[in-house]
Design a protein around this motif. Structure first.
Motif, PDB file in Angstrom:
ATOM      1  N   ALA A 127       4.968  -4.514   5.401  1.00 35.92           N
ATOM      2  CA  ALA A 127       4.191  -4.920   6.590  1.00 35.92           C
ATOM      3  C   ALA A 127       2.728  -4.528   6.432  1.00 35.92           C
ATOM      4  O   ALA A 127       1.829  -5.326   6.731  1.00 35.92           O
ATOM      5  N   ARG A 128       2.475  -3.327   5.951  1.00 37.21           N
ATOM      6  CA  ARG A 128       1.097  -2.878   5.761  1.00 37.21           C
ATOM      7  C   ARG A 128       0.351  -3.776   4.782  1.00 37.21           C
ATOM      8  O   ARG A 128      -0.788  -4.180   5.024  1.00 37.21           O
ATOM      9  N   ALA A 129       1.014  -4.096   3.664  1.00 37.97           N
ATOM     10  CA  ALA A 129       0.360  -4.943   2.674  1.00 37.97           C
ATOM     11  C   ALA A 129       0.123  -6.358   3.202  1.00 37.97           C
ATOM     12  O   ALA A 129      -0.903  -6.963   2.907  1.00 37.97           O
ATOM     13  N   LEU A 130       1.043  -6.864   3.993  1.00 42.25           N
ATOM     14  CA  LEU A 130       0.870  -8.207   4.542  1.00 42.25           C
ATOM     15  C   LEU A 130      -0.249  -8.241   5.587  1.00 42.25           C
ATOM     16  O   LEU A 130      -1.043  -9.174   5.603  1.00 42.25           O
ATOM     17  N   VAL A 131      -0.343  -7.204   6.414  1.00 45.85           N
ATOM     18  CA  VAL A 131      -1.367  -7.150   7.465  1.00 45.85           C
ATOM     19  C   VAL A 131      -2.739  -6.889   6.868  1.00 45.85           C
ATOM     20  O   VAL A 131      -3.723  -7.538   7.250  1.00 45.85           O
ATOM     21  N   ARG A 132      -2.811  -5.971   5.938  1.00 43.60           N
ATOM     22  CA  ARG A 132      -4.111  -5.615   5.355  1.00 43.60           C
ATOM     23  C   ARG A 132      -4.497  -6.493   4.187  1.00 43.60           C
ATOM     24  O   ARG A 132      -5.607  -6.384   3.664  1.00 43.60           O
ATOM     25  N   GLY A 133      -3.564  -7.285   3.711  1.00 44.55           N
ATOM     26  CA  GLY A 133      -3.879  -8.160   2.592  1.00 44.55           C
ATOM     27  C   GLY A 133      -4.012  -7.437   1.274  1.00 44.55           C
ATOM     28  O   GLY A 133      -4.557  -7.967   0.319  1.00 44.55           O
ATOM     29  N   ALA A 134      -3.515  -6.210   1.222  1.00 46.23           N
ATOM     30  CA  ALA A 134      -3.648  -5.431  -0.010  1.00 46.23           C
ATOM     31  C   ALA A 134      -2.353  -5.388  -0.769  1.00 46.23           C
ATOM     32  O   ALA A 134      -1.309  -5.581  -0.261  1.00 46.23           O
TER      33      ALA A 134
END
Length: 161
Positions: free
Chosen positions: A154-161
């Protein structure tokens, strides 16, 4: 853990240093896609160094979730079916919890149902384990692993990282 000819690794671009975890899986996937064969040695003794705390386990799988998104993006890949099931389950459980917050009994039922499901899966995975303490630790670890992995995704999808 593996052994490769240097020329074969260079031909597929070597290790992808943009990945912070799962580099070995990426390397083997690209190696196989290029026609290479990966041999598994069933008799090879390999030790695993378990994390020393629940916090360390959470950090490991959160980073693994973030790196998995990078792996999917960099290679133009999609999650495997088991990963789709885990992601869908996490979304469904999050929705169930969010809609139950104002109803404590329903929230308790959702949480208990989820824990029971994990206990059933744990028992199916190792039906011979007789010790309740081992089962309890396995359930906590399973919930921690999946939750932190999903939060990393979720973090990677939201932050694009």
């Amino acid at each position: 853990l593996g052994s490769f000819r240097r020329s074969d690794l260079l031909a597929i671009g070597g290790w992808d240093e943009r990945l912070s975890a799962n580099e070995d899986f990426d390397l083997c996937a690209r190696f196989r896609a290029d026609g290479g064969v990966i041999w598994l040695e069933a008799g090879l003794a390999v030790d695993y160094e378990a994390r020393t705390s629940l916090g360390a386990l959470l950090e490991q799988y959160h980073a693994f979730g973030r790196s998995k998104v990078a792996f999917w993006r960099l290679g133009g890949r999609r999650p495997a079916l088991r990963q789709v099931v885990a992601i869908a389950g996490g979304i469904a459980l999050s929705i169930a919890i969010a809609t139950s917050v104002v109803r404590p009994r329903r929230l308790g039922a959702v949480v208990m149902g989820g824990l029971c499901a994990v206990a059933v899966v744990d028992h199916i995975a190792d039906p011979e384990e007789p010790q309740p303490a081992v089962r309890a630790y396995a359930i906590v670890a399973s919930v921690a692993v999946v939750t932190s992995w999903l939060s990393g995704i979720a973090r990677a999808l939201v932050r694009g990282a």
